[in-house]
Design an enzyme around this catalytic site. Structure first.
Site, PDB file in Angstrom:
ATOM      1  N   SER A  48      40.030  44.126  39.860  1.00 55.72           N
ATOM      2  CA  SER A  48      39.291  44.262  38.359  1.00 55.72           C
ATOM      3  C   SER A  48      40.238  44.535  36.869  1.00 55.72           C
ATOM      4  O   SER A  48      39.826  45.051  35.545  1.00 55.72           O
ATOM      5  CB  SER A  48      37.868  44.065  37.948  1.00 55.72           C
ATOM      6  OG  SER A  48      37.269  43.687  39.081  1.00 55.72           O
ATOM      7  N   ARG A  96      35.284  50.579  46.510  1.00 52.11           N
ATOM      8  CA  ARG A  96      35.098  50.434  47.080  1.00 52.11           C
ATOM      9  C   ARG A  96      35.109  50.344  48.564  1.00 52.11           C
ATOM     10  O   ARG A  96      36.885  49.388  48.059  1.00 52.11           O
ATOM     11  CB  ARG A  96      33.883  49.874  47.347  1.00 52.11           C
ATOM     12  CG  ARG A  96      31.996  50.670  46.557  1.00 52.11           C
ATOM     13  CD  ARG A  96      31.395  49.177  46.606  1.00 52.11           C
ATOM     14  NE  ARG A  96      31.330  47.859  45.846  1.00 52.11           N
ATOM     15  CZ  ARG A  96      30.552  46.656  46.405  1.00 52.11           C
ATOM     16  NH1 ARG A  96      29.732  46.977  47.424  1.00 52.11           N
ATOM     17  NH2 ARG A  96      31.339  45.604  46.017  1.00 52.11           N
ATOM     18  N   ASP A 132      35.629  38.893  40.229  1.00 49.14           N
ATOM     19  CA  ASP A 132      34.336  38.400  40.726  1.00 49.14           C
ATOM     20  C   ASP A 132      32.861  37.748  40.430  1.00 49.14           C
ATOM     21  O   ASP A 132      32.208  36.956  40.977  1.00 49.14           O
ATOM     22  CB  ASP A 132      33.062  40.555  39.505  1.00 49.14           C
ATOM     23  CG  ASP A 132      33.662  40.309  37.980  1.00 49.14           C
ATOM     24  OD1 ASP A 132      34.375  38.964  37.788  1.00 49.14           O
ATOM     25  OD2 ASP A 132      32.734  40.132  37.949  1.00 49.14           O
TER      26      ASP A 132
END
Length: 936
Positions: free
Chosen positions: A622, A561, A676
C-alpha cells in the site's frame, strides 16, 4: 350501602396499572398507520414540531371561537424569554342563530371581529408603537374547538360540528381556508372604505391614529392564518413561556384531553420523521372498546345512557366536570332508594337532570370542616339533609372527584412511560402544563395527580405548571414558533442548498467521470487525466476451480500481516499473524527492511508447517507504485513514516525475491502485487463469479473494474480483459468538479496536507466528512441557527468532529438524546433537542451527497461496462469494503438507490468484502497461478 358505593368508586392500584398498560397499547394503535382507524385513543398529529425557546418576538393575533362568542387577542412578544408578553383582548357576542346558519356568515362575522379589533386596539394603545410601517403583516392563530382532520399546521378539514353548532357548507372543508378567505374579503372591503374616505391625498390609518401621507393606501393589514389548534395544545405552549420547556399538557375541564411531544418518526400518520411532533391524544374515547367495563359503575352507566352519545367517550364521562355532578346525582339517587340517605324526606329533586352541578360538588368537598355549609348547599337544592346525610354526601363527592383525579393520573402515567421508553431514557424529567376546572377548583387534584402517576410510573418525574389562558396565549405561541421555525428553515435551506445535488448535477458528474475514464485509458491523454486508470495486470477473477494453499503479505504500515489461505471445495479457511516493523528498520536500508519481512514470512511458514512447500504469494503493497506487470511494480515514494534507502525507483517484488535468495528461502513464489481495491474485488469474486468491480469507501475511496483490453491504450494487447485501478479519488483535480465545490469543501481542502489534490475523495471519504460537518455547524452557529448563537471553542478545533459521529447521529430514527449525549459532551456543546435535530439534518445532507457522488462515479463505470459488452442490460456485482459503507446506517442504501436511478439498464448487486488486502491478495495469486498452469 355507603361502603359498597365508595368501594365501587375506588379503583385499586393494581387495576390502574392494567389500565395504564391498555392506554399505552391504544396509543401505539393510534400512532400506527395500519391500526389508526380502529384506535380509541386517536393520537392526532398537530404538526407542531417545537415548543417556544424564548427568542420569539413580534405581534401575533389570536381568534378563538367559543360557545357563543368570538374572542380576539393581540399578543406582543419581545424575545426576552417570553417573560413579559403584552396582551390585549376583545370579546364579541355572536348574533342569535349564526351558529345554525350558513358557514360563510359565521366566518364573515369572525373576520369582521378581527377587523374591528385591530382598528380599535392598535390605533388607541401603546402597542401601536410596536407596529411600524414595515410590519403590515400579522400572523393569526385560530383556536377551533371542533373535531378536525389536520394535515398541516394551517390545513384542517372539519369532521363534524358539536356544542350546538351546525353551520352549513363547512363539514369536509378546510376551516383555515374558509377563515382566510373571509379575512381577505373583509380586508378588501376595509381598503375600499379607506380609499373612499381619502381627503387631499391623505388617509386615516388605524395603525397610527393619524393622517398618513401615503399616496396609495393599500390594505390596512395583511392577516395570514398560519396555525390551527385546540386548547390542550395551547396549554402546553402557554406553559413553555415561563422559561421552562413544557412537553406535556393536560386539560381537566368539562371534557378531558392530553397532548405531548412524541418522536416524529413514530407518528406514522404523517410523513414527518425528524425531531418531535405534538400529538393530541383525544383520550376521552379510551375505553369505548369495553376495556373500562369492569370499573364502570351503575352510576356511570346511568350518566352514559342519558348522554347524547351513549357508549362513546367513556373515559371522559368518568373524569370530565360536565359529568361528575351527574355521577354524584345518580349515586345519591341509588343510595336514597336503598334508604342509606335522606330517609323520611323528599329527595325527588335529585331526579332532575343537571340539578347537581360540578360547582355544587366542589363547594361540598372544599368545605369538609363545615357541615353547616354543606347543609346550606343541599337545602338550596331543595333537600332536607341530616348531619349524617351531609357527611355521606361529602364522602360520595370526594370519591367521585378522587376517582377522576386518579384516572387523570393513570392517563398521564401512560404518556410519561411511553415518552421515557421511546426516548430510550432511564429517567424522564418533564414539565406538564395543566388547566381546567378540576385542576383549579379541587385543591387536592395536584397532590393525587402527582402521587398516583409516580406510583404507576416511578421512572418519571413530572412537574406541574399551571396554565394561564392556554387557548389565548398558547395560540399566539404556536403562531410565533411556527414563524420562527419557518424563518430558520429558510436560512438552513440557504446554508445547505449548495450541498443538495439535483439529478442533473449527478448526471453531469457521471458524464464527467466517463470523460476522465476515457482520457485515463488513452495512451496520449493518460498523463493529464485526473482519473489515472492504472493497469493492474490482473486478467482473471476467481472462477471457483482454484484449490490449494496460497500465501498473502499485507504491508501498509508499521504492522504487517502474513497469511495462508487454504482454498478447497468446501470453502476458504485462513490463518494469519501480525508482525511489527521497528522504526529503525523502517528508516534503515532497503535490504534490512526486506530481510526483516522475509524473516517474518519464514517464521510464519515454520509455525504453519509450510516451509517445505513452494507456495504462490500475493503481495498487497500500500505505497505509491508504478505497476508494469502483475508481479512488477516500481516504488514511486515512501509514505506513512517509511524511508528505507535504496528502494525508491526499484521493483518491490524483486526486492522481496532478493531477500528470499539471501535467506535461501524457497518456500514461496511472488506471483502478484495488488492494491486493496483489487483485493476486494477478488475476495468477493470467489463467492460471486459476477463480481467484476471493486469499491472502497472508508477513510479514502477508490474503485476498480474489469475493462476490455482493446480499450486499454496504455498496455499492449487487445485480447481479454484487465482489471483497471481507477484511482478515482483524484477525479476533479483538473478543475472539472469546481462547480460542485461549496465554501465548506474549499475550507476543508485548504487545511489538508495536499490542497487541490484528491478532490473527489475529499467529497466522499470518511477522512473528510466530519470536517465538512464541523465547518457547516460553525457557520450555522454564527447565523444563530444552533446553540443559541453561542460560540463553542472546542467546535473550532480541526478534526474534532469525527466522521463516526455522523453514523451515531443518523443511526436513531428518533434521535434519542441519550445516543448523542456523549458526542455533545465531548464537544462541550450546550445543545437543545432542536439543535440535535438540525445537527442530524446537516449530517444527513453531507453523507447523502457523498453517497450520491459515489453512485454517480459507479454509474459511469457500469454503463461503460454495459456498452463495452454491447448489452441491453448488464448484471454485475460490486465487491465493497470500507468503514463508511459498512458502518454508516444510510450510506449504502443511498448509494444503491441513486445508482439504480442513474443506471437503470444495469442490475447491480453489492457484496461486502472480507479481508480484501489478505484473502483478496491470496486469491489474485490463486487466479494467476491457475491461469499460468492452464497456459502451460
Amino acid at each position: 350501602q355507603i361502603q359498597r358505593a365508595l368501594r365501587s368508586l375506588s379503583i385499586p392500584l393494581e387495576r390502574l396499572h392494567v389500565m395504564k398498560g391498555h392506554m399505552m397499547q391504544d396509543m401505539c394503535k393510534g400512532l400506527s398507520r395500519q391500526t389508526h382507524a380502529q384506535a380509541k385513543v386517536r393520537m392526532l398529529p398537530t404538526y407542531i414540531c417545537s415548543t417556544p425557546n424564548g427568542t420569539e418576538k413580534g405581534n401575533f393575533l389570536v381568534v378563538e371561537l367559543c360557545q357563543n362568542q368570538v374572542r380576539t387577542l393581540l399578543v406582543t412578544l419581545y424575545g426576552d424569554g417570553n417573560m413579559s408578553p403584552q396582551m390585549m383582548y376583545k370579546i364579541f357576542d355572536m348574533p342569535e342563530g349564526i351558529t345554525q346558519g350558513e358557514g360563510e356568515a359565521l366566518f364573515d362575522f369572525i373576520a369582521q371581529c378581527v377587523s374591528q379589533f385591530l382598528a380599535e386596539t392598535i390605533s388607541s394603545d401603546t402597542n401601536s408603537s410596536d407596529i411600524n410601517g414595515s410590519e403590515l403583516h400579522l400572523p393569526l392563530g385560530f383556536v377551533f374547538p371542533f373535531s378536525c382532520r389536520q394535515t398541516q399546521l394551517d390545513k384542517a378539514e372539519l369532521l363534524s360540528w358539536s356544542k350546538g353548532f351546525s353551520c352549513s357548507g363547512v363539514v369536509g372543508k378546510d376551516v383555515v381556508q374558509l377563515l382566510q378567505s373571509a379575512i381577505d374579503k373583509q380586508d378588501k372591503h376595509d381598503k375600499q372604505e379607506v380609499e373612499a374616505n381619502e381627503t387631499g391625498g391623505l388617509w386615516l390609518s388605524p395603525w397610527r391614529g393619524r393622517k398618513s401621507s401615503q399616496s396609495t393606501p393599500g390594505p390596512l393589514c395583511r392577516v395570514e392564518v398560519v396555525a390551527l389548534l385546540n386548547d390542550t395544545v395551547g396549554t402546553m405552549m402557554t406553559c413553555s413561556m415561563e422559561g421552562k420547556a413544557c412537553e406535556v399538557a393536560m386539560v381537566a375541564d368539562k371534557g378531558s384531553n392530553c397532548c405531548f411531544m412524541a418522536e416524529a418518526y413514530l407518528v406514522e400518520t404523517t410523513d414527518e420523521t425528524s425531531g418531535r411532533m405534538c400529538v393530541n391524544t383525544e383520550w376521552g374515547c379510551f375505553g369505548d372498546d369495553g376495556t373500562l367495563n369492569d370499573v364502570f359503575t351503575p352510576y356511570d352507566e346511568s350518566v352514559d345512557e342519558e348522554s347524547s352519545n351513549p357508549g362513546e367517550n367513556r373515559f371522559e364521562k368518568m373524569v370530565g366536570t360536565l359529568y361528575l355532578g351527574e355521577i354524584v346525582r345518580h349515586a345519591l339517587i341509588a343510595l336514597t332508594a336503598e334508604k342509606a340517605i335522606f330517609t323520611g324526606t323528599n329527595a325527588a329533586v335529585l331526579k332532575e337532570k343537571g340539578v347537581f352541578t360540578m360547582q355544587h360538588v366542589l363547594e361540598i368537598i372544599n368545605n369538609e370542616d363545615s357541615i353547616t355549609e354543606v347543609r346550606r348547599i343541599l337545602e338550596v337544592l331543595g333537600l332536607q339533609p341530616s348531619e349524617r346525610d351531609c357527611g355521606r354526601v361529602q364522602q360520595i363527592c370526594r370519591a367521585v372527584v378522587g376517582r377522576a383525579a386518579s384516572l387523570h393520573a393513570t392517563g398521564l402515567a401512560a404518556i410519561l412511560s411511553y415518552m421515557c421508553q421511546t426516548r430510550d431514557l432511564e429517567t424522564l424529567m418533564v414539565n406538564v402544563g395543566v388547566e381546567g376546572e378540576l385542576f383549579t377548583g379541587y385543591p387536592r387534584f395536584e397532590e393525587i395527580l402527582l402521587s398516583v402517576s409516580r406510583l404507576l410510573s416511578p421512572e418519571c418525574m413530572a412537574t406541574l405548571l399551571p396554565s394561564r389562558d392556554g387557548s389565548g396565549r398558547g395560540a399566539a405561541m404556536v403562531t410565533a414558533v411556527a414563524l420562527r421555525l419557518a424563518a430558520q428553515r429558510r436560512v438552513v435551506n440557504e446554508v445547505l442548498a449548495p450541498l443538495r445535488l439535483s439529478r442533473d448535477d449527478l448526471e453531469k458528474v457521471q458524464a464527467l467521470m466517463r470523460e476522465e475514464m476515457e482520457r485515463g485509458l488513452c495512451k496520449e491523454t493518460n498523463a493529464t487525466a485526473s482519473v489515472r486508470m492504472l493497469p493492474t495486470y490482473v486478467s482473471h477473477t476467481p472462477d471457483g476451480t482454484e484449490q490449494g494453499d496460497f500465501l498473502a503479505l499485507d504491508l501498509g504500515g508499521t504492522n504487517f500481516r502474513v497469511l495462508v489461505v487454504r482454498v478447497a471445495e468446501e470453502g476458504i479457511s485462513m490463518a494469519s499473524e501480525i508482525y511489527v516493523i521497528p522504526a529503525a528498520i523502517m528508516q534503515g536500508t532497503g535490504e534490512e527492511l526486506f530481510d526483516h519481512i522475509m524473516d517474518c514470512i519464514i517464521d510464519f511458514q515454520t509455525k504453519q508447517n509450510l516451509v517445505t512447500q513452494m507456495l504462490p504469494l500475493g503481495f498487497t503493497f500500500s505505497f505509491p507504485c508504478q505497476q508494469v506487470g502483475l508481479d512488477k511494480a516500481l516504488l514511486l515514494t515512501w509514505t506513512k513514516g517509511f524511508s528505507a534507502s535504496g528502494c525508491v525507483g526499484q521493483d518491490v517484488v524483486q526486492l522481496l525475491r532478493d531477500a528470499a535468495k539471501r535467506k535461501r528461502h524457497l518456500g514461496m513464489q511472488v506471483v502478484a502485487l495488488v492494491n486493496d481495491t483489487v483485493g476486494t474485488m477478488m475476495a468477493c469474486g470467489y463467492d460471486d463469479p459476477r463480481c467484476e468491480i471493486g469499491l472502497i469507501v472508508g477513510t479514502g475511496t477508490n474503485a476498480c473494474y474489469m475493462e476490455e483490453m482493446r480499450n486499454v491504450g496504455t498496455v499492449e494487447g487487445d485480447q481479454g480483459r484487465m482489471c483497471i485501478n481507477m484511482e478515482w479519488g483524484a477525479f476533479g483535480d483538473n478543475g472539472c468538479l469546481d462547480h460542485l465545490l461549496t465554501h465548506f469543501d474549499k475550507v476543508v481542502d485548504e487545511s489538508t496536507i495536499n490542497p487541490g489534490k484528491q478532490r473527489f475523495e475529499k467529497l466522499i471519504s470518511g477522512m473528510y466528512l466530519g470536517e465538512i460537518v464541523r465547518q457547516i455547524l460553525m457557520v450555522m452557529t454564527e447565523k444563530e441557527l444552533l446553540f443559541q448563537g453561542k460560540p463553542c471553542l472546542k467546535l473550532q478545533t480541526k478534526d474534532i468532529f469525527k466522521t463516526k459521529f455522523l453514523s451515531t447521529i443518523e443511526l436513531s430514527n428518533g434521535l434519542a438524546l441519550r445516543q448523542i449525549r456523549a458526542i455533545l459532551n465531548e464537544l462541550e456543546l450546550d445543545a437543545t433537542f432542536e439543535d440535535s435535530v438540525l445537527m442530524r439534518e446537516v449530517c444527513q445532507t453531507v453523507s447523502l451527497r457523498a453517497a450520491q457522488l459515489c453512485a454517480a462515479g459507479l454509474a459511469a463505470v457500469v454503463e461503460k461496462m454495459r456498452e463495452n459488452r454491447g448489452l441491453d442490460e448488464l448484471s454485475v456485482t460490486v465487491g465493497v469494503d470500507g468503514t463508511l459503507y459498512k458502518l454508516h446506517p444510510c450510506f449504502s442504501s443511498n448509494l444503491q438507490e441513486t445508482l439504480k436511478d442513474l443506471a437503470p439498464n444495469c442490475n447491480v448487486s453489492f457484496l461486502l468484502s472480507e479481508d480484501g488486502s489478505g484473502k483478496g491478495a491470496a486469491l489474485v495469486a490463486a487466479a494467476a497461478y491457475r491461469a499460468a498452469n492452464a497456459m502451460e
